[in-house]
Design a protein around this motif. Structure first.
Motif, PDB file in Angstrom:
ATOM      1  N   TYR A  38      41.584  32.788  36.988  1.00 26.75           N
ATOM      2  CA  TYR A  38      42.010  31.826  38.010  1.00 26.75           C
ATOM      3  C   TYR A  38      41.166  30.552  38.037  1.00 26.75           C
ATOM      4  O   TYR A  38      41.634  29.508  38.500  1.00 26.75           O
ATOM      5  N   THR A  39      39.960  30.608  37.505  1.00 26.79           N
ATOM      6  CA  THR A  39      39.133  29.399  37.488  1.00 26.79           C
ATOM      7  C   THR A  39      39.228  28.638  36.170  1.00 26.79           C
ATOM      8  O   THR A  39      39.115  27.415  36.156  1.00 26.79           O
ATOM      9  N   GLU A  45      36.644  42.839  37.638  1.00 25.60           N
ATOM     10  CA  GLU A  45      36.777  41.806  38.667  1.00 25.60           C
ATOM     11  C   GLU A  45      36.411  40.421  38.148  1.00 25.60           C
ATOM     12  O   GLU A  45      37.045  39.421  38.494  1.00 25.60           O
ATOM     13  N   GLU A  46      35.382  40.345  37.306  1.00 25.04           N
ATOM     14  CA  GLU A  46      34.948  39.046  36.781  1.00 25.04           C
ATOM     15  C   GLU A  46      36.032  38.394  35.939  1.00 25.04           C
ATOM     16  O   GLU A  46      36.117  37.160  35.869  1.00 25.04           O
ATOM     17  N   SER A  47      36.881  39.217  35.308  1.00 23.64           N
ATOM     18  CA  SER A  47      37.965  38.656  34.501  1.00 23.64           C
ATOM     19  C   SER A  47      39.042  38.029  35.385  1.00 23.64           C
ATOM     20  O   SER A  47      39.678  37.046  34.999  1.00 23.64           O
ATOM     21  N   TYR A  48      39.259  38.590  36.564  1.00 24.16           N
ATOM     22  CA  TYR A  48      40.176  37.964  37.519  1.00 24.16           C
ATOM     23  C   TYR A  48      39.656  36.572  37.888  1.00 24.16           C
ATOM     24  O   TYR A  48      40.418  35.594  37.926  1.00 24.16           O
ATOM     25  N   ASP A  49      38.359  36.493  38.163  1.00 21.99           N
ATOM     26  CA  ASP A  49      37.755  35.204  38.508  1.00 21.99           C
ATOM     27  C   ASP A  49      37.940  34.206  37.367  1.00 21.99           C
ATOM     28  O   ASP A  49      38.305  33.049  37.590  1.00 21.99           O
ATOM     29  N   TYR A  50      37.699  34.676  36.151  1.00 21.95           N
ATOM     30  CA  TYR A  50      37.793  33.791  34.988  1.00 21.95           C
ATOM     31  C   TYR A  50      39.211  33.263  34.805  1.00 21.95           C
ATOM     32  O   TYR A  50      39.417  32.067  34.550  1.00 21.95           O
ATOM     33  N   TYR A  95      45.097  41.050  44.213  1.00 29.07           N
ATOM     34  CA  TYR A  95      43.751  41.306  44.708  1.00 29.07           C
ATOM     35  C   TYR A  95      42.800  41.457  43.518  1.00 29.07           C
ATOM     36  O   TYR A  95      43.119  42.106  42.521  1.00 29.07           O
ATOM     37  N   ARG A  96      41.656  40.863  43.665  1.00 22.35           N
ATOM     38  CA  ARG A  96      40.631  40.884  42.613  1.00 22.35           C
ATOM     39  C   ARG A  96      40.288  42.330  42.231  1.00 22.35           C
ATOM     40  O   ARG A  96      39.927  43.148  43.067  1.00 22.35           O
ATOM     41  N   GLY A  97      40.442  42.645  40.936  1.00 24.42           N
ATOM     42  CA  GLY A  97      40.061  43.960  40.429  1.00 24.42           C
ATOM     43  C   GLY A  97      41.091  45.046  40.618  1.00 24.42           C
ATOM     44  O   GLY A  97      40.812  46.213  40.334  1.00 24.42           O
ATOM     45  N   GLU A  98      42.310  44.690  41.085  1.00 19.94           N
ATOM     46  CA  GLU A  98      43.319  45.717  41.363  1.00 19.94           C
ATOM     47  C   GLU A  98      44.621  45.459  40.612  1.00 19.94           C
ATOM     48  O   GLU A  98      45.008  44.313  40.400  1.00 19.94           O
TER      49      GLU A  98
END
Length: 487
Positions: A294-295, A287-292, A326-329
């Motif tokens: 997009y940010t 999930e943290e990689s999704y955040d990274y 979706y984050r992590g999916e």
């Protein structure tokens, strides 16, 4: 090295010459042609030339050790072997010719060795029987290219996937099923067209190379890269994406995590406006990689985590440009793939972790395993847990809106950086050490990927120390590959 650009008409001409040269070398339908090559245009030309004749292509990355290469190629007995004189990694030049000579002593089936001058203009081929330089192998002119008309499931590729015991499985994939599956994934799931410039970080030993090359069937431009993704600096791939106008950027979960670890903010240093899709595979994307992504990389991008495998040369689940991320999916199960999550009794699960199965046949199922005349190895690999149902060996969760979460391997096969390797390959190296009585290799989930942990039991009177540790790691690296080396 300087960049090379090859047009479609130039590629067609080279493949035409390659087909003529292979035909002159005696290659015919169902013969095997192998590549021990870095990810360079000559590998694509050799594969397409072989395929046009109905020959079967199989390739291995040059960073594989001698034993790793022989465990694969000895099974399929190639008639022609393509190799480069060397390759580069992290700015270092690595000579491949000595390794090639040792490999050839154990491959009596090889009648012609074609060497690509990659590290030097005129490599010394002394000691390589029936060796010829790539430029001398190809004729100056060739007759018009003709494609052998063959059945839909005629073998196109032999891929390798390791289990817990014995040699790697030699998986035969058919031409029709592979192409159909790849076209579906690229055009429908990936929205790839002839306007795209597609990159995937891969070697010739990973199925993503075959997947990348299939983009040519859509008229897309493909970008080939060989070497470390972080050389000469951690921003190298993002700089390349900007320079070449890459629109579909394929990489691994490990690469994304590493960029985050380096503290990179690519969107601040590079113009990534043309990237519309970032693909990630090899291991589950946390999930943290999704955040990274997009940010720090790009806000308006489709982040498509995909999952599949060498066994099917494609994906069970992947992206969809019409669905939210979706984050992590993973966004959805792939079209035409009846993927379910099963419990131990064979009942489908929703919102619970279970075994990844595919309950219906699909185009890119392997034709067979090489040297498996009664099909027993093939059956035991995929159909022994649930009769008549493909069991892949991954734990997954399918949620109520169709998203997929992958948890990793459910069997004893290791999967570091998305490359499936068997513990048996490691054990064969470790067993050669007289100091060691027994050993156990396991995979450990680590920072969004999987790393290899090796336990050893010493013989009586022997001590484990740094010197033996270094010898073990060096032997596994040279005998198998860098990806096999325990953490």
């Amino acid at each position: 090295k300087e960049d090379r650009q090859i047009s479609y008409i130039e590629l067609y001409s080279e493949v035409e010459k390659m087909a003529a040269a292979l035909r002159e070398a005696g290659v015919k339908q169902s013969d095997r042609v192998a590549g021990f090559l870095p990810n360079i245009p000559e590998a694509v030309v050799a594969m397409l030339g072989a395929a046009s004749l109905g020959a079967v292509w199989s390739s291995s990355s040059p960073d594989f050790g001698i034993k790793g290469v022989l465990d694969r190629f000895r099974q399929i007995e190639p008639k022609v072997l393509f190799a480069a004189d060397g390759y580069q990694y992290n700015g270092k030049r690595i000579n491949s010719l000595d390794k090639l000579k040792e490999i050839l002593t154990e491959l009596p089936s090889v009648e012609k060795v074609v060497v690509v001058p990659f590290e030097s203009e005129n490599p010394d081929l002394s000691g390589i029987n029936n060796g010829v330089l790539y430029g001398e192998f190809l004729p100056a002119e060739a007759p018009p290219l003709e494609f052998a008309q063959l059945p839909f499931d005629h073998p196109l590729y032999i891929m390798y996937s390791s289990g817990t015991t014995g040699l790697p499985k030699s998986i035969v994939h058919g031409a029709g099923g592979t192409l159909l599956q790849h076209m579906k994934e690229l055009r429908l799931h990936g929205d790839v067209s002839d306007r795209e410039t597609v990159f995937y970080f891969t070697t010739c030993g990973w199925m993503m190379w075959n997947w990348l090359v299939s983009n040519l069937a859509l008229g897309a431009t493909i970008v080939l890269y060989d070497g470390s993704p972080f050389h000469p600096d951690p921003s190298a791939m993002w700089q390349m994406a900007e320079e070449f106008g890459i629109t579909v950027f394929g990489t691994s979960a490990k690469f994304i995590a590493a960029c985050q670890g380096f503290g990179l903010v690519p969107k601040d240093r590079h113009n990534l406006s043309l990237i519309k899709t970032i693909l990630s595979t090899g291991s589950p994307l946390v999930e943290e990689s999704y955040d990274y992504v997009y940010t720090s990389i790009k806000e308006d991008v489709q982040l498509s985590s995909i999952t599949g495998g060498t066994d099917i040369i494609s994906s069970f689940a992947g992206g969809n440009a019409t669905l939210p991320v979706y984050r992590g999916e993973i966004q959805c199960r792939a079209l035409g793939m009846k993927v379910e999550s099963f419990d131990d009794s064979g009942k489908p699960l929703i919102n619970q972790k279970g075994e990844l199965v595919c309950t219906r046949a699909f185009p890119s199922m392997p034709v067979n395993f090489w040297n498996d005349p009664d099909g027993s190895k093939f059956h035991n690999a995929y159909f022994s847990d649930y009769p008549g149902i493909w069991t892949h060996g991954d734990y997954i969760l399918i949620n109520d809106h169709g998203g997929v979460i992958v948890f990793g391997r459910s069997d004893a096969t290791l999967n570091p950086a998305g490359v499936r390797i068997g513990t048996a390959e490691i054990y064969r190296v470790v067993e050669a050490f007289p100091e060691i009585e027994d050993s156990l290799a396991v995979g450990q989930q680590w920072e969004g990927d999987e790393r290899v942990i090796l336990f050893v039991k010493m013989n009586e009177g022997e001590q484990f120390g740094e010197e033996l540790k270094k010898k073990l790691m060096d032997a596994i690296r040279s005998g198998c590959s860098p990806r096999h080396v325990p953490a």
